[in-house]
Design a protein around this motif. Structure first.
Motif, mmCIF file in Angstrom:
data_model
loop_
_atom_site.group_PDB
_atom_site.id
_atom_site.type_symbol
_atom_site.label_atom_id
_atom_site.label_comp_id
_atom_site.label_asym_id
_atom_site.label_seq_id
_atom_site.Cartn_x
_atom_site.Cartn_y
_atom_site.Cartn_z
ATOM 1 N N ALA A 105 1.115 -1.101 -0.221
ATOM 2 C CA ALA A 105 0.067 -0.023 0.191
ATOM 3 C C ALA A 105 0.666 1.263 -0.769
ATOM 4 N N ARG A 106 0.402 2.264 -0.717
ATOM 5 C CA ARG A 106 1.348 3.453 -0.752
ATOM 6 C C ARG A 106 1.121 3.979 1.039
ATOM 7 N N THR A 107 2.790 4.799 1.215
ATOM 8 C CA THR A 107 2.330 5.093 1.994
ATOM 9 C C THR A 107 1.798 6.415 1.883
ATOM 10 N N THR A 108 1.619 7.044 1.471
ATOM 11 C CA THR A 108 0.029 7.846 1.737
ATOM 12 C C THR A 108 -0.941 7.630 0.783
ATOM 13 N N ASN A 109 -1.416 6.568 1.162
ATOM 14 C CA ASN A 109 -2.641 6.716 0.722
ATOM 15 C C ASN A 109 -3.634 5.923 2.500
#
Length: 158
Positions: A105-109
């Motif tokens: 998962a994206r660290t920003t999601n």
């Protein structure tokens, strides 16, 4: 939103619901800036994976695209259906069929990370420049506390 949902499993090599899944993924990408995969990558991954789907009136409202090793390539739930537990049910279905479950998962999601944490995933490591656009990712695994079958019971509230 409380509606009757149907489920289906799309076997590897099958294109059933591919266009609807792509459309849902693209809608989420436009609205939320996540799920940025290219069409060719998405189509190839879809065709090589088992895809668990939730349908409302024959339209996809959620799906999980999963490799044979339990790695979740894509998990998407229509924003209009996110309070109905579809994401949890999709992960529970993946758990039923796999010895282990993992994903990136994206660290920003933040929404995805909160969801994965809520169902028992743990961050194993951070990977810088994981995505084509240079975005960073976390590699997550479904926690083994009590065993994955116990996690299934927890997910489904049994």
């Amino acid at each position: 939103m409380s509606v009757n949902l149907d489920t289906c499993v799309v076997s590897p090599g099958d294109d059933d619901h591919l266009e609807d899944a792509w459309g849902l993924k693209e809608r989420i990408r436009r609205e939320e800036g996540v799920l940025k995969q290219r069409r060719g990558f998405f189509t190839d991954a879809y065709r090589r994976s088992t895809v668990y789907c939730y349908l409302a009136d024959d339209a996809i409202v959620g799906f999980a695209t999963v490799r044979r090793d339990g790695y979740v390539l894509f998990l998407a739930v229509d924003p209009d259906y996110r309070d109905d537990g579809i994401g949890k049910r999709l992960i529970a279905r993946v758990v039923e069929d796999n010895q282990s479950v993992s994903c990136h998962a994206r660290t920003t999601n933040e929404g995805a990370l909160e969801f994965y944490e809520s169902v028992g995933f743990e961050i194993e490591r951070r990977i810088d420049n994981y995505y084509e656009d240079g975005g960073d990712a976390y590699y997550l695994t479904l926690g083994e506390g009590g065993g994955i079958r116990d996690r299934l019971s927890d997910l489904l509230g049994r």
